[in-house]
Design an enzyme around this catalytic site. Structure first.
Site, PDB file in Angstrom:
ATOM      1  N   TYR A  35      67.501  35.645  35.722  1.00 14.54           N
ATOM      2  CA  TYR A  35      66.383  36.468  35.443  1.00 14.54           C
ATOM      3  C   TYR A  35      66.559  37.991  35.657  1.00 14.54           C
ATOM      4  O   TYR A  35      65.946  38.797  34.874  1.00 14.54           O
ATOM      5  CB  TYR A  35      65.332  35.975  36.675  1.00 14.54           C
ATOM      6  CG  TYR A  35      64.216  36.987  36.630  1.00 14.54           C
ATOM      7  CD1 TYR A  35      63.161  37.267  35.529  1.00 14.54           C
ATOM      8  CD2 TYR A  35      63.576  37.555  37.874  1.00 14.54           C
ATOM      9  CE1 TYR A  35      62.119  38.033  35.581  1.00 14.54           C
ATOM     10  CE2 TYR A  35      62.430  38.355  38.199  1.00 14.54           C
ATOM     11  CZ  TYR A  35      61.821  38.629  36.777  1.00 14.54           C
ATOM     12  OH  TYR A  35      60.604  39.202  36.891  1.00 14.54           O
TER      13      TYR A  35
ATOM     14  N   PRO B 289      59.075  49.363  37.317  1.00 14.54           N
ATOM     15  CA  PRO B 289      58.458  48.378  37.975  1.00 14.54           C
ATOM     16  C   PRO B 289      59.321  47.175  37.544  1.00 14.54           C
ATOM     17  O   PRO B 289      59.762  46.776  36.508  1.00 14.54           O
ATOM     18  CB  PRO B 289      57.284  48.213  36.865  1.00 14.54           C
ATOM     19  CG  PRO B 289      57.523  48.881  35.783  1.00 14.54           C
ATOM     20  CD  PRO B 289      58.627  50.093  36.121  1.00 14.54           C
TER      21      PRO B 289
ATOM     22  N   SER C   5      54.745  46.544  39.389  1.00 14.14           N
ATOM     23  CA  SER C   5      54.548  45.681  38.408  1.00 14.14           C
ATOM     24  C   SER C   5      53.380  44.873  38.736  1.00 14.14           C
ATOM     25  O   SER C   5      53.062  44.407  39.969  1.00 14.14           O
ATOM     26  CB  SER C   5      55.801  44.525  38.283  1.00 14.14           C
ATOM     27  OG  SER C   5      55.332  43.428  37.545  1.00 14.14           O
TER      28      SER C   5
ATOM     29  N   TYR D  76      50.842  44.510  32.149  1.00 13.81           N
ATOM     30  CA  TYR D  76      51.264  43.618  31.283  1.00 13.81           C
ATOM     31  C   TYR D  76      49.714  43.495  30.423  1.00 13.81           C
ATOM     32  O   TYR D  76      49.100  42.776  31.275  1.00 13.81           O
ATOM     33  CB  TYR D  76      52.047  42.385  31.390  1.00 13.81           C
ATOM     34  CG  TYR D  76      53.354  42.757  31.746  1.00 13.81           C
ATOM     35  CD1 TYR D  76      54.120  43.240  30.772  1.00 13.81           C
ATOM     36  CD2 TYR D  76      54.169  42.376  32.849  1.00 13.81           C
ATOM     37  CE1 TYR D  76      55.502  43.449  30.572  1.00 13.81           C
ATOM     38  CE2 TYR D  76      55.353  42.393  33.062  1.00 13.81           C
ATOM     39  CZ  TYR D  76      56.167  42.900  32.007  1.00 13.81           C
ATOM     40  OH  TYR D  76      57.516  42.905  32.163  1.00 13.81           O
TER      41      TYR D  76
ATOM     42  N   THR E 215      52.637  48.553  29.621  1.00 14.52           N
ATOM     43  CA  THR E 215      54.008  48.234  29.110  1.00 14.52           C
ATOM     44  C   THR E 215      53.617  47.693  27.724  1.00 14.52           C
ATOM     45  O   THR E 215      52.866  46.530  27.746  1.00 14.52           O
ATOM     46  CB  THR E 215      54.695  47.262  29.995  1.00 14.52           C
ATOM     47  OG1 THR E 215      55.125  47.956  31.163  1.00 14.52           O
ATOM     48  CG2 THR E 215      55.950  46.705  29.295  1.00 14.52           C
TER      49      THR E 215
ATOM     50  N   LYS F   8      54.561  52.838  28.377  1.00 18.76           N
ATOM     51  CA  LYS F   8      56.006  52.372  28.502  1.00 18.76           C
ATOM     52  C   LYS F   8      56.508  51.297  27.621  1.00 18.76           C
ATOM     53  O   LYS F   8      55.782  50.316  27.058  1.00 18.76           O
ATOM     54  CB  LYS F   8      56.328  51.647  29.873  1.00 18.76           C
ATOM     55  CG  LYS F   8      57.648  51.116  30.417  1.00 18.76           C
ATOM     56  CD  LYS F   8      57.677  50.617  31.720  1.00 18.76           C
ATOM     57  CE  LYS F   8      59.011  50.099  32.126  1.00 18.76           C
ATOM     58  NZ  LYS F   8      59.462  48.697  31.691  1.00 18.76           N
TER      59      LYS F   8
ATOM     60  N   HIS G  74      63.117  47.865  27.832  1.00 18.39           N
ATOM     61  CA  HIS G  74      62.890  47.002  28.947  1.00 18.39           C
ATOM     62  C   HIS G  74      64.208  46.853  29.608  1.00 18.39           C
ATOM     63  O   HIS G  74      64.511  45.538  29.893  1.00 18.39           O
ATOM     64  CB  HIS G  74      62.171  45.775  28.525  1.00 18.39           C
ATOM     65  CG  HIS G  74      60.975  45.233  29.301  1.00 18.39           C
ATOM     66  ND1 HIS G  74      59.734  45.248  29.212  1.00 18.39           N
ATOM     67  CD2 HIS G  74      61.300  44.739  30.476  1.00 18.39           C
ATOM     68  CE1 HIS G  74      59.132  44.896  30.185  1.00 18.39           C
ATOM     69  NE2 HIS G  74      60.132  44.209  30.800  1.00 18.39           N
TER      70      HIS G  74
ATOM     71  N   GLY H  69      69.390  51.219  31.650  1.00 18.52           N
ATOM     72  CA  GLY H  69      70.693  51.182  31.700  1.00 18.52           C
ATOM     73  C   GLY H  69      71.493  52.163  32.756  1.00 18.52           C
ATOM     74  O   GLY H  69      72.411  52.647  32.755  1.00 18.52           O
TER      75      GLY H  69
ATOM     76  N   ARG I 149      72.846  53.675  35.612  1.00 19.88           N
ATOM     77  CA  ARG I 149      73.758  53.277  36.969  1.00 19.88           C
ATOM     78  C   ARG I 149      74.023  54.456  37.800  1.00 19.88           C
ATOM     79  O   ARG I 149      74.890  54.330  38.648  1.00 19.88           O
ATOM     80  CB  ARG I 149      74.714  52.281  36.433  1.00 19.88           C
ATOM     81  CG  ARG I 149      74.138  51.468  35.578  1.00 19.88           C
ATOM     82  CD  ARG I 149      73.534  50.169  36.426  1.00 19.88           C
ATOM     83  NE  ARG I 149      73.109  49.128  35.393  1.00 19.88           N
ATOM     84  CZ  ARG I 149      71.939  48.803  34.728  1.00 19.88           C
ATOM     85  NH1 ARG I 149      70.995  49.801  35.086  1.00 19.88           N
ATOM     86  NH2 ARG I 149      71.721  48.037  34.026  1.00 19.88           N
TER      87      ARG I 149
HETATM   88  C1  FMN Z   1      63.850  41.409  36.853  1.00 19.47           C
HETATM   89  C2  FMN Z   1      63.308  42.495  36.077  1.00 19.47           C
HETATM   90  C3  FMN Z   1      61.958  42.411  35.956  1.00 19.47           C
HETATM   91  C4  FMN Z   1      61.492  43.333  35.249  1.00 19.47           C
HETATM   92  N1  FMN Z   1      59.787  43.329  35.496  1.00 19.47           N
HETATM   93  C5  FMN Z   1      59.131  44.171  34.658  1.00 19.47           C
HETATM   94  C6  FMN Z   1      57.591  44.109  34.801  1.00 19.47           C
HETATM   95  O1  FMN Z   1      57.373  43.355  35.399  1.00 19.47           O
HETATM   96  N2  FMN Z   1      57.010  45.098  34.272  1.00 19.47           N
HETATM   97  C7  FMN Z   1      57.796  46.072  33.181  1.00 19.47           C
HETATM   98  O2  FMN Z   1      56.969  46.673  32.608  1.00 19.47           O
HETATM   99  N3  FMN Z   1      58.985  46.082  33.284  1.00 19.47           N
HETATM  100  C8  FMN Z   1      59.704  45.489  33.947  1.00 19.47           C
HETATM  101  N4  FMN Z   1      61.041  45.245  33.882  1.00 19.47           N
HETATM  102  C9  FMN Z   1      61.852  46.271  33.181  1.00 19.47           C
HETATM  103  C10 FMN Z   1      62.019  47.486  34.014  1.00 19.47           C
HETATM  104  O3  FMN Z   1      60.912  48.150  34.216  1.00 19.47           O
HETATM  105  C11 FMN Z   1      62.703  48.560  33.379  1.00 19.47           C
HETATM  106  O4  FMN Z   1      62.097  48.849  32.195  1.00 19.47           O
HETATM  107  C12 FMN Z   1      64.286  48.056  33.323  1.00 19.47           C
HETATM  108  O5  FMN Z   1      64.756  47.468  34.345  1.00 19.47           O
HETATM  109  C13 FMN Z   1      65.238  49.330  33.103  1.00 19.47           C
HETATM  110  O6  FMN Z   1      66.469  49.055  32.775  1.00 19.47           O
HETATM  111  P1  FMN Z   1      67.755  48.857  33.863  1.00 19.47           P
HETATM  112  O7  FMN Z   1      67.413  47.564  34.783  1.00 19.47           O
HETATM  113  O8  FMN Z   1      68.980  48.714  33.154  1.00 19.47           O
HETATM  114  O9  FMN Z   1      67.863  49.840  34.642  1.00 19.47           O
HETATM  115  C14 FMN Z   1      61.706  44.039  34.534  1.00 19.47           C
HETATM  116  C15 FMN Z   1      63.320  44.437  34.703  1.00 19.47           C
HETATM  117  C16 FMN Z   1      64.002  43.532  35.360  1.00 19.47           C
HETATM  118  C17 FMN Z   1      65.624  43.584  35.492  1.00 19.47           C
END
Ligand code: FMN
Length: 405
Positions: free
Chosen positions: A70, A123, A152, A175, A201, A277, A301, A334, A336
Site C-alpha cells: 500500500y 495527506p 487525509s 476525496y 484531491t 491537489k 499522487h 518523489g 526525498r
Molecule cells: C500510503 C499513501 C497513502 C496516501 N493517501 C492519500 C490520501 O488519503 N489523500 C491524498 O490526497 N493523497 C494521498 N496520498 C498521496 C500523498 O498525499 C502524496 O501526494 C504523495 O505521497 C507524494 O509522493 P511521495 O510519497 O513520493 O512523497 C497517499 C500516498 C501514500 C504513499
C-alpha cells in the site's frame, strides 16, 4: 550475547501476551521487541540514519507485505513513480561562493499562515497500517518539528484528536464522492474542529491501476478481518472515523463526472480556503485559478494516480507559469532529499510536501522516526541553501539551478 538477546525476546513476548498488562505497556513491550529484532544491516534507532532511505529499509522490514505494498505502490509498470525520482537528475544546482550564509532561515508564509519551513506533511490515509499511533504520532512529530500537516479524510484517527495532538489546526484533505451529503458532513466537521483550509484531491477520479500493491497483497496470507472486516470498501469505511454517519458505497467513489463547479459547491457550505491537489498541466492550473482555488497543488499522487510517465518536478514549471503568482503553488511526489526540495523551490514552488518519506519514519520508529525525517530534511535543505548562497526561502530562485538537455 546472542543467548541473552534470545532470553530478552522471550521475556518481552511473555510480557506482551500477559492480560495483566495495560494496552500502552503492551504496545511499548511490542515496540521494544521490534527494535531488538532488527537485523544488523538496518539502523536500530532514528539517530543513526544517514538519509531518509535508512527509514525505508526498516519500514520495509517491519511492515506486513500488504501494508508495505500500500505504501510503495505505483501504477501499471511504475512509470510515474520512476519518473518522479528521475526528474531530479535533470536539474542541477549552481553553487555560488563567498556569500554570507552564516544565518539561514527556512521560514515562509503560505495562505497567510506563517510556517517555520516550506516542508509540509502530505495527506496519507490509514496511517494505522504503518504504526499503532498512526496520525497522532505524525501530529506530535509535526508539532515538535513545527511543520504544517495535511490530514487525509481516510485518517485512522478523528480530526479532533489529530488537531489536539498537533496543537494547532491541520489542513483537511477531501476525496470527493458522488454523495454530496458525505462531503458536506466532513467539511462541516473539519471546519468545526478548527481546520481553515480544505485540500481537494482531484487526481483519482477515474481510478488507478495499482499493480505493485496487488503483487504484495497476494503474498500476504494473514487473517486481516479485525481491521478490514470482509475486505469490502463498505466495511473499511464503517470502521473509518470520518465516514461515521455516511452512507457512501464503493460505487460512489467513481467521481468521473466531477468538474470545476465542485469548488463552488464547497464554498456554499464552507468558508475554508480551497487548495486543489493533483494538478499537473498548465491548462488545469489556469482552470483551478479561474474556478477560485486559493492554491494549486502539483501532484501525481506520488506516482499512484496515472501512468503518465511524467515526473512532478517536470510538470511544475508550466503550472508555475500558468498560475503566474496569482495563488501559491505547492508540489509533492518523489521528494526525498533537501536538494529535491530546493530544486522545486527554485522552480517556483512555494511549499513542498513529503509523503512516503515521513511514513517510512513512522513505520520504522513511530513519532521519533517522523521527527528525525523532518529534522534531516530541514538540515539538508539548510545545507544546500548554504552551498548555493541563499539565506532565505525568498532568495531561492531559478538562478540557483540549471536544467540538462
Ligand atoms: C500510503 C499513501 C497513502 C496516501 N493517501 C492519500 C490520501 O488519503 N489523500 C491524498 O490526497 N493523497 C494521498 N496520498 C498521496 C500523498 O498525499 C502524496 O501526494 C504523495 O505521497 C507524494 O509522493 P511521495 O510519497 O513520493 O512523497 C497517499 C500516498 C501514500 C504513499
Amino acid at each position: 550475547m546472542a543467548k541473552l538477546q534470545a532470553r530478552r525476546r522471550e521475556f518481552l513476548k511473555f510480557l506482551a501476551a500477559s492480560p495483566l498488562l495495560t494496552v500502552s505497556a503492551r504496545l511499548l513491550a511490542e515496540e521494544t521487541l521490534e527494535t531488538s529484532e532488527l537485523p544488523d544491516y538496518l539502523i536500530s534507532k532514528p539517530e543513526d540514519a544517514l538519509d531518509v532511505f535508512d527509514f525505508h529499509s526498516v519500514a520495509k522490514h517491519r511492515l506486513p507485505p500488504a501494508h508495505y505494498g500500500y505504501l510503495a505502490t505505483g501504477t501499471d509498470g511504475n512509470e510515474t513513480l520512476s519518473a518522479n525520482r528521475r526528474a531530479f537528475e535533470n536539474v542541477y544546482l549552481r553553487p555560488m561562493r563567498m556569500v554570507d550564509t552564516s544565518e539561514i532561515s527556512l521560514k515562509t508564509t503560505l495562505l497567510g499562515q506563517e510556517l517555520e519551513s516550506p516542508i509540509v506533511l502530505a495527506p496519507v490515509g490509514s496511517q494505522r497500517a504503518f504504526h499503532a499511533d498512526a496520525e497522532l504520532a505524525t501530529a506530535r512529530a509535526a508539532r515538535a518539528q513545527q511543520h504544517l500537516q495535511i490530514l487525509s479524510n481516510v485518517t485512522s484517527n478523528p480530526i479532533e484528536d489529530v488537531i489536539a495532538a498537533r496543537g494547532e489546526p491541520v489542513w483537511f484533505q477531501l476525496y470527493p464522492t458522488t454523495q454530496w451529503p458525505t462531503a458536506r458532513m466532513m467539511l462541516e466537521r473539519a471546519q468545526a474542529a478548527g481546520a481553515r483550509v480544505i485540500v481537494l484531491t482531484v487526481d483519482l477520479n477515474s481510478g488507478s491501476n495499482r499493480v505493485l500493491l496487488g503483487q504484495y497483497t497476494r503474498t500476504d496470507d494473514r487473517d486481516c478481518s479485525a481491521c478490514h472486516g470482509d475486505h469490502s470498501v463498505e466495511d473499511f469505511l464503517r470502521m473509518n472515523p470520518m465516514y461515521q454517519g455516511s452512507r457512501v458505497t464503493f460505487a460512489d467513489f467513481d467521481t468521473s463526472g466531477m468538474t470545476w463547479d465542485y469548488l463552488e459547491r464547497i464554498r456554499e457550505v464552507s468558508s475554508m480556503k480551497i487548495v486543489v491537489k493533483g494538478i499537473v498541466t498548465r491548462e488545469d492550473a489556469a482552470s483551478a485559478v479561474a474556478a477560485g482555488a486559493d492554491a494549486v497543488y502539483v501532484s501525481n499522487h506520488g506516482g499512484r494516480a496515472e501512468a503518465s510517465g511524467w515526473g512532478a518536478l517536470e510538470s511544475l514549471p508550466e503550472v508555475v507559469e500558468a498560475v503566474n503568482g496569482r495563488v501559491p503553488v505547492m508540489v509533492d511526489s518523489g521528494f526525498r532529499r533537501g536538494t529535491d526540495i530546493f530544486k522545486a523551490l527554485a522552480l517556483g514552488a512555494d511549499a513542498v510536501s513529503i509523503g512516503r518519506a515521513y511514513i517510512w519514519g513512522l513505520a520504522a520508529f513511530g513519532q521519533p522516526g517522523v521527527e528525525k525525517v523532518l529534522e534531516m530534511l530541514k538540515a539538508e535543505l539548510r545545507m544546500v541553501m548554504g552551498q548555493v548562497g541563499a539565506t532565505s526561502v525568498d532568495e531561492i530562485s531559478a538562478m540557483h539551478i540549471g536544467t540538462r538537455g
